[in-house]
Write a protein that holds these residues in place. Structure first.
Motif, PDB file in Angstrom:
ATOM      1  N   ILE A 175      37.586  30.837  52.943  1.00 31.17           N
ATOM      2  CA  ILE A 175      38.977  30.788  52.107  1.00 31.17           C
ATOM      3  C   ILE A 175      38.738  29.852  50.968  1.00 31.17           C
ATOM      4  CG2 ILE A 175      41.229  29.687  52.122  1.00 31.17           C
ATOM      5  CD1 ILE A 175      41.297  30.404  55.146  1.00 31.17           C
ATOM      6  N   ARG A 196      42.556  35.267  42.514  1.00 30.79           N
ATOM      7  CA  ARG A 196      43.536  35.759  43.665  1.00 30.79           C
ATOM      8  C   ARG A 196      43.115  37.260  43.563  1.00 30.79           C
ATOM      9  NH1 ARG A 196      49.263  32.509  43.119  1.00 30.79           N
ATOM     10  NH2 ARG A 196      48.374  30.541  43.859  1.00 30.79           N
ATOM     11  N   THR A 241      40.324  38.403  46.258  1.00 29.21           N
ATOM     12  CA  THR A 241      40.889  38.441  47.744  1.00 29.21           C
ATOM     13  C   THR A 241      40.611  39.755  48.171  1.00 29.21           C
ATOM     14  OG1 THR A 241      42.345  36.742  47.614  1.00 29.21           O
ATOM     15  CG2 THR A 241      42.496  38.224  49.395  1.00 29.21           C
ATOM     16  N   SER A 242      39.732  39.970  49.152  1.00 24.00           N
ATOM     17  CA  SER A 242      39.400  41.326  49.553  1.00 24.00           C
ATOM     18  C   SER A 242      38.229  41.404  50.593  1.00 24.00           C
ATOM     19  CB  SER A 242      38.480  42.053  48.600  1.00 24.00           C
ATOM     20  OG  SER A 242      38.383  43.326  48.613  1.00 24.00           O
ATOM     21  N   THR A 260      39.383  35.192  50.981  1.00 21.42           N
ATOM     22  CA  THR A 260      40.665  34.982  50.465  1.00 21.42           C
ATOM     23  C   THR A 260      40.860  33.757  49.564  1.00 21.42           C
ATOM     24  OG1 THR A 260      41.824  35.513  52.625  1.00 21.42           O
ATOM     25  CG2 THR A 260      43.185  34.155  51.358  1.00 21.42           C
ATOM     26  N   VAL A 261      41.441  34.174  48.421  1.00 21.68           N
ATOM     27  CA  VAL A 261      41.386  33.254  47.321  1.00 21.68           C
ATOM     28  C   VAL A 261      42.716  32.572  47.223  1.00 21.68           C
ATOM     29  CG1 VAL A 261      40.914  32.809  44.737  1.00 21.68           C
ATOM     30  CG2 VAL A 261      39.631  34.381  46.092  1.00 21.68           C
TER      31      VAL A 261
END
Lengths: 113, 116
Positions: free
Chosen positions: A12, A83, A86-87, A111-112
């Motif tokens: 994260i 964002r 996120t992947s 996760t961003v």
């Protein structure tokens, strides 16, 4: 043990930070790949490498940087995370011939925020 | 243009029955390889079966077989005697010569659910 590993498995981070995802394989495969997997898009190629010091862009390279100084390692860096990055990221490796399948790492869920 | 098409986003099959997952591909290269991968809910990608463009016979691996129709450019995966553990995403992929690196493309996948 032989195989392909990725680290970290989960990450994260915040928007704007630099993040590096690591990939290591023990088979001395010439080709290595980075994919991202998003719902509705399947696997999309970010970058690939045919050998040490040889890398090339895939379908979605923007915002990513790779290097390959050693055959066994292929790190992926997000220079300034967004964002949309996120992947789940998969690293893979394979030998040269058309009949050689890709072997995948376990994936990194990024996760961003 | 999509190089790999999987037209079934989701499929259901009864346990112990056979199921066919469709895959069509697009290439002008005479030399290519076709692959199927399974991705269970745990997330790992598992290689199932391979078919070469010059192979005369359909590939088989245990309960998996590949129905290869070269003229129609289709490479459907057939799973016989489905098991609950077969519930997963299934991806069709193609690797073209000569640029083996970039030309390894995946389809969008089919989610298979096996019903007890």
């Amino acid at each position: 043990d032989a195989g392909i590993t990725q680290s970290p498995r989960y990450k994260i981070t915040e928007t704007g930070r630099q993040v590096t995802l690591m990939c290591h394989q023990t088979w001395s495969h010439s080709y290595m790949f980075w994919y991202r997997q998003d719902l509705g898009h399947g696997l999309r190629l970010i970058y690939y490498s045919a050998a040490a010091d040889i890398t090339d862009k895939g379908e979605v390279p923007d915002g990513y940087v790779v290097s390959r100084s050693k055959t066994e390692n292929f790190p992926l860096t997000l220079e300034s995370a967004t964002r949309s990055q996120t992947s789940v990221y998969f690293c893979a490796s394979t030998r040269l011939a058309a009949y050689n399948e890709q072997f995948f790492g376990p994936g990194t869920r990024l996760t961003v925020l | 243009a999509q190089k790999i098409t999987q037209t079934q986003p989701g499929m259901f099959v009864q346990e112990k029955e056979a199921v066919t997952l469709d895959c069509t591909y697009d290439t002008s290269d005479p030399s290519y390889g076709l692959f199927w991968y399974k991705q269970p809910s745990s997330g790992e990608m598992i290689f199932l079966i391979y078919q070469g463009s010059y192979d005369q016979q359909n590939a088989t691996e245990g309960r998996y077989s590949l129905n290869f129709q070269k003229a129609r450019k289709s490479a459907n995966l057939v799973i016989s005697a489905s098991q609950l553990g077969d519930s997963a995403m299934y991806f069709c992929a193609m690797r073209e010569a000569p640029s083996y690196g970039q030309n390894f493309v995946f389809g969008p996948g089919t989610r298979l659910s096996v019903l007890p």
